[in-house]
Design a protein around this motif. Structure first.
Motif, PDB file in Angstrom:
ATOM      1  N   PRO A 197      29.546  40.224  16.598  1.00 26.20           N
ATOM      2  CA  PRO A 197      28.274  39.663  17.081  1.00 26.20           C
ATOM      3  C   PRO A 197      27.062  40.464  16.616  1.00 26.20           C
ATOM      4  CG  PRO A 197      29.890  39.663  18.848  1.00 26.20           C
ATOM      5  CD  PRO A 197      30.502  40.437  17.717  1.00 26.20           C
ATOM      6  N   LEU A 198      27.179  41.791  16.620  1.00 30.57           N
ATOM      7  CA  LEU A 198      26.053  42.631  16.199  1.00 30.57           C
ATOM      8  C   LEU A 198      25.779  42.478  14.707  1.00 30.57           C
ATOM      9  CD1 LEU A 198      24.025  44.656  17.347  1.00 30.57           C
ATOM     10  CD2 LEU A 198      25.631  46.497  16.785  1.00 30.57           C
ATOM     11  N   ILE A 199      26.832  42.456  13.895  1.00 30.18           N
ATOM     12  CA  ILE A 199      26.660  42.264  12.451  1.00 30.18           C
ATOM     13  C   ILE A 199      26.015  40.913  12.166  1.00 30.18           C
ATOM     14  CG2 ILE A 199      27.906  41.916  10.279  1.00 30.18           C
ATOM     15  CD1 ILE A 199      29.902  44.023  11.160  1.00 30.18           C
ATOM     16  N   THR A 200      26.471  39.864  12.854  1.00 31.40           N
ATOM     17  CA  THR A 200      25.916  38.520  12.643  1.00 31.40           C
ATOM     18  C   THR A 200      24.452  38.459  13.061  1.00 31.40           C
ATOM     19  OG1 THR A 200      28.117  37.612  13.120  1.00 31.40           O
ATOM     20  CG2 THR A 200      26.276  36.072  13.090  1.00 31.40           C
ATOM     21  N   LEU A 201      24.127  39.054  14.197  1.00 26.06           N
ATOM     22  CA  LEU A 201      22.739  39.065  14.676  1.00 26.06           C
ATOM     23  C   LEU A 201      21.831  39.792  13.695  1.00 26.06           C
ATOM     24  CD1 LEU A 201      20.648  38.500  16.885  1.00 26.06           C
ATOM     25  CD2 LEU A 201      21.328  40.662  17.964  1.00 26.06           C
ATOM     26  N   PHE A 202      22.257  40.946  13.212  1.00 24.57           N
ATOM     27  CA  PHE A 202      21.458  41.712  12.246  1.00 24.57           C
ATOM     28  C   PHE A 202      21.248  40.919  10.961  1.00 24.57           C
ATOM     29  CE2 PHE A 202      22.300  46.341  13.813  1.00 24.57           C
ATOM     30  CZ  PHE A 202      21.607  46.038  14.983  1.00 24.57           C
ATOM     31  N   LEU A 203      22.295  40.241  10.502  1.00 23.21           N
ATOM     32  CA  LEU A 203      22.181  39.409   9.300  1.00 23.21           C
ATOM     33  C   LEU A 203      21.151  38.311   9.499  1.00 23.21           C
ATOM     34  CD1 LEU A 203      25.813  38.810   7.954  1.00 23.21           C
ATOM     35  CD2 LEU A 203      23.867  39.658   6.643  1.00 23.21           C
ATOM     36  N   LEU A 204      21.227  37.662  10.633  1.00 21.98           N
ATOM     37  CA  LEU A 204      20.312  36.561  10.938  1.00 21.98           C
ATOM     38  C   LEU A 204      18.861  37.034  10.923  1.00 21.98           C
ATOM     39  CD1 LEU A 204      20.523  33.557  11.627  1.00 21.98           C
ATOM     40  CD2 LEU A 204      20.747  34.178  14.027  1.00 21.98           C
ATOM     41  N   ILE A 205      18.623  38.205  11.471  1.00 25.10           N
ATOM     42  CA  ILE A 205      17.262  38.765  11.506  1.00 25.10           C
ATOM     43  C   ILE A 205      16.789  39.106  10.098  1.00 25.10           C
ATOM     44  CG2 ILE A 205      15.874  40.727  12.271  1.00 25.10           C
ATOM     45  CD1 ILE A 205      17.659  40.810  14.790  1.00 25.10           C
ATOM     46  N   LEU A 206      17.619  39.801   9.330  1.00 29.56           N
ATOM     47  CA  LEU A 206      17.218  40.257   7.995  1.00 29.56           C
ATOM     48  C   LEU A 206      16.975  39.090   7.041  1.00 29.56           C
ATOM     49  CD1 LEU A 206      19.551  43.349   7.427  1.00 29.56           C
ATOM     50  CD2 LEU A 206      17.131  43.332   8.039  1.00 29.56           C
ATOM     51  N   LEU A 207      17.808  38.061   7.140  1.00 31.15           N
ATOM     52  CA  LEU A 207      17.683  36.929   6.222  1.00 31.15           C
ATOM     53  C   LEU A 207      16.442  36.086   6.497  1.00 31.15           C
ATOM     54  CD1 LEU A 207      21.436  35.892   6.092  1.00 31.15           C
ATOM     55  CD2 LEU A 207      20.078  36.705   4.160  1.00 31.15           C
ATOM     56  N   ASN A 208      15.773  36.343   7.612  1.00 28.67           N
ATOM     57  CA  ASN A 208      14.528  35.627   7.936  1.00 28.67           C
ATOM     58  C   ASN A 208      13.288  36.504   7.794  1.00 28.67           C
ATOM     59  OD1 ASN A 208      15.057  32.739   9.061  1.00 28.67           O
ATOM     60  ND2 ASN A 208      16.699  33.989   9.946  1.00 28.67           N
ATOM     61  N   ARG A 209      13.461  37.712   7.277  1.00 31.84           N
ATOM     62  CA  ARG A 209      12.322  38.618   7.110  1.00 31.84           C
ATOM     63  C   ARG A 209      11.661  38.427   5.749  1.00 31.84           C
ATOM     64  NH1 ARG A 209      13.495  44.555   9.882  1.00 31.84           N
ATOM     65  NH2 ARG A 209      13.365  43.810  12.039  1.00 31.84           N
ATOM     66  N   ASP A 210      10.349  38.168   5.779  1.00 41.48           N
ATOM     67  CA  ASP A 210       9.600  37.964   4.534  1.00 41.48           C
ATOM     68  C   ASP A 210       9.636  39.196   3.648  1.00 41.48           C
ATOM     69  OD1 ASP A 210       8.703  35.338   5.061  1.00 41.48           O
ATOM     70  OD2 ASP A 210       7.180  36.111   6.434  1.00 41.48           O
TER      71      ASP A 210
ATOM     72  N   ALA B   7      25.414  29.340  15.080  1.00 43.92           N
ATOM     73  CA  ALA B   7      26.707  28.890  15.612  1.00 43.92           C
ATOM     74  C   ALA B   7      27.772  29.975  15.433  1.00 43.92           C
ATOM     75  CB  ALA B   7      27.140  27.602  14.908  1.00 43.92           C
ATOM     76  N   THR B   8      27.683  30.685  14.310  1.00 43.51           N
ATOM     77  CA  THR B   8      28.616  31.790  14.054  1.00 43.51           C
ATOM     78  C   THR B   8      28.442  32.889  15.092  1.00 43.51           C
ATOM     79  OG1 THR B   8      28.515  31.334  11.666  1.00 43.51           O
ATOM     80  CG2 THR B   8      29.407  33.467  12.335  1.00 43.51           C
ATOM     81  N   LEU B   9      27.204  33.167  15.443  1.00 46.17           N
ATOM     82  CA  LEU B   9      26.923  34.186  16.458  1.00 46.17           C
ATOM     83  C   LEU B   9      27.514  33.779  17.814  1.00 46.17           C
ATOM     84  CD1 LEU B   9      25.519  36.781  17.371  1.00 46.17           C
ATOM     85  CD2 LEU B   9      23.406  35.447  17.675  1.00 46.17           C
ATOM     86  N   ILE B  10      27.357  32.507  18.176  1.00 43.91           N
ATOM     87  CA  ILE B  10      27.931  32.012  19.440  1.00 43.91           C
ATOM     88  C   ILE B  10      29.449  32.138  19.414  1.00 43.91           C
ATOM     89  CG2 ILE B  10      28.253  29.961  20.878  1.00 43.91           C
ATOM     90  CD1 ILE B  10      25.448  29.053  19.948  1.00 43.91           C
ATOM     91  N   PHE B  11      30.053  31.740  18.288  1.00 42.65           N
ATOM     92  CA  PHE B  11      31.509  31.840  18.137  1.00 42.65           C
ATOM     93  C   PHE B  11      31.969  33.295  18.262  1.00 42.65           C
ATOM     94  CE2 PHE B  11      35.155  32.549  15.238  1.00 42.65           C
ATOM     95  CZ  PHE B  11      36.106  31.759  15.880  1.00 42.65           C
TER      96      PHE B  11
END
Length: 416
Positions: A365-378, A396-400
């Motif tokens: 969950p932590l790896i997925t959350l960090f990825l989600l944040i970084l991939l949306n950073r300008d 959805a991956t984070l929820i899973f």
């Protein structure tokens, strides 16, 4: 006109270059841990846990694509990006969790390999001086020696071929048992009554597919391949092929175990119980084929594990991955020696291995959350930020992953 053999050789080299990371993932994931998880799942629950395999492969695809895109666009590896964006403490926590998974996997894998090898020796030979610790010591010396001399590439290729034969045997077995089954396909999906190990097995099935250490190494492999923005389509195909093949092979193992073990009411408690899973197709040769496959799968998955700890350190520090450094050599030897724990101390390596796979959901969950944040950073992605579809997929991956964390936690609590 170029000779046909030369043309075929060039095509093969192109395929290996374009899909090198995919072969690494398949080789790493479809190892002793995967075989153990799928056999136990099939033997104890039929195909009733195949949903966990399907969803883990599905969501792992998006994680592979996300990690690869972050690496390609930023030019930096995963842990280095994490350290820059979220600081040292959180990144060190992730690395520590991954290292625990690496070490526990080595302990379980070598335990399974030694137990299966001893069973084969006792059944097929009259050798009496060998035991688990001796077999494990010989295999560990072999792996460390290959690493120390740097002459491991051909050995790993040979091991991969042996694993491929075992995988092919499981695929053939699964096709045969389905065709010859005198039961409804619905009987392959029995109702789960539940039990103290169900959550652990589910987490193990997911953890062996969505392996945190494998995903972390994906970033390193993409960087080493030198892939750029023009290779994003290749990277997507690579990720898709790796997950499709992983799913098909793993499902074949689960189907084989369902027919040969579940329908015959054979419970898997020890590594030797798994050796009946290839019975219908391979006959008397099943024991030897499974033994060779498990040894090959074990060695080919332990070797990358030996390298991953130094890789993670280099990834975190942003330094060159020079495996000749004394520190890295020492780390490799220490991790390798942990493989002696089960043969020397004892225990049930099958469940130790399942537990090691079930540790992966704790960090995902932590790896997925960090990825989600970084991939949306300008500042990092610029015009290559992920679109709405990918955001939804990673959400959805984070929820899973959060649900799998809950399942894994309950699985471990049930053991207490």
């Amino acid at each position: 006109m170029a000779p046909l053999t030369s043309t075929l050789s060039n095509r093969l080299k192109r395929v290996l270059k374009n899909y090198g990371p995919a072969f690494f993932i398949i080789g790493y994931v479809v190892g002793t841990g995967s075989v153990t998880s799928m056999v136990i799942s099939g033997a104890n629950y039929g195909l009733s846990l195949s949903w966990a395999l399907l969803l883990s492969c599905f969501f792992t695809y998006f994680l592979i694509v996300a990690i690869s895109k972050l690496t390609i666009v930023s030019g930096e590896t995963l842990m280095y990006n994490f350290r820059k964006a979220f600081g040292k403490p959180l990144t060190i926590f992730i690395i520590t969790a991954l290292v625990i998974s690496i070490v526990s996997s080595c302990i379980g894998v070598m335990g399974v390999v030694a137990e299966v090898a001893m069973e084969w020796i006792s059944v097929n030979t009259s050798v009496s001086f060998l035991n688990g610790p001796i077999i494990a010591s010989v295999l560990i010396l072999l792996l460390v020696g290959l690493f120390w001399t740097g002459k491991h590439e051909n050995f790993i290729k040979i091991m991969s071929i042996m694993v491929a034969f075992m995988a092919l045997a499981f695929i053939i077995t699964s096709i045969m048992v389905v065709q010859e089954a005198g039961t409804s396909i619905l009987e392959f999906f029995p109702k789960i009554e539940g039990g103290e190990s169900t959550g652990l097995v589910i987490a193990g099935v997911v953890g062996t597919t969505m392996a945190g250490v494998c995903l972390a190494s994906r970033s390193i492999l993409v960087q080493e391949e030198g892939w750029g923005l023009n290779d994003l389509k290749t990277e997507n195909k690579d990720a898709m092929s790796s997950m499709v093949m992983t799913f098909l092979i793993s499902l074949a193992i689960m189907i084989s175990a369902t027919s040969t073990l579940y329908f015959n009411d054979i419970q898997v408690d020890d590594a030797t119980d798994m050796m009946h899973a290839l019975g219908p197709w391979a006959g008397d040769f099943a024991l030897t084929l499974f033994t060779l496959g498990i040894i090959a799968a074990g060695l080919s998955s332990i070797f990358p594990n030996l390298l991953l700890f130094p890789w993670l350190i280099a990834d975190y520090t942003g330094t060159k991955r020079d495996m000749k450094k004394p520190l890295y050599k020492l780390i490799v030897v220490i991790v390798a020696l942990t493989g002696l724990i089960v043969p020397l101390v004892g225990g049930k390596p099958v469940w130790i291995l399942i537990a090691s796979q079930a540790l992966s959901p704790f960090i995902m969950p932590l790896i997925t959350l960090f990825l989600l944040i970084l991939l949306n950073r300008d500042a990092i992605m610029k015009e290559h930020k992920i679109k709405t579809g990918m955001n939804i997929a990673l959400g959805a991956t984070l929820i899973f992953n959060c649900y799998m964390l809950y399942v894994a936690l309950n699985g471990f609590l049930d053991l207490i």
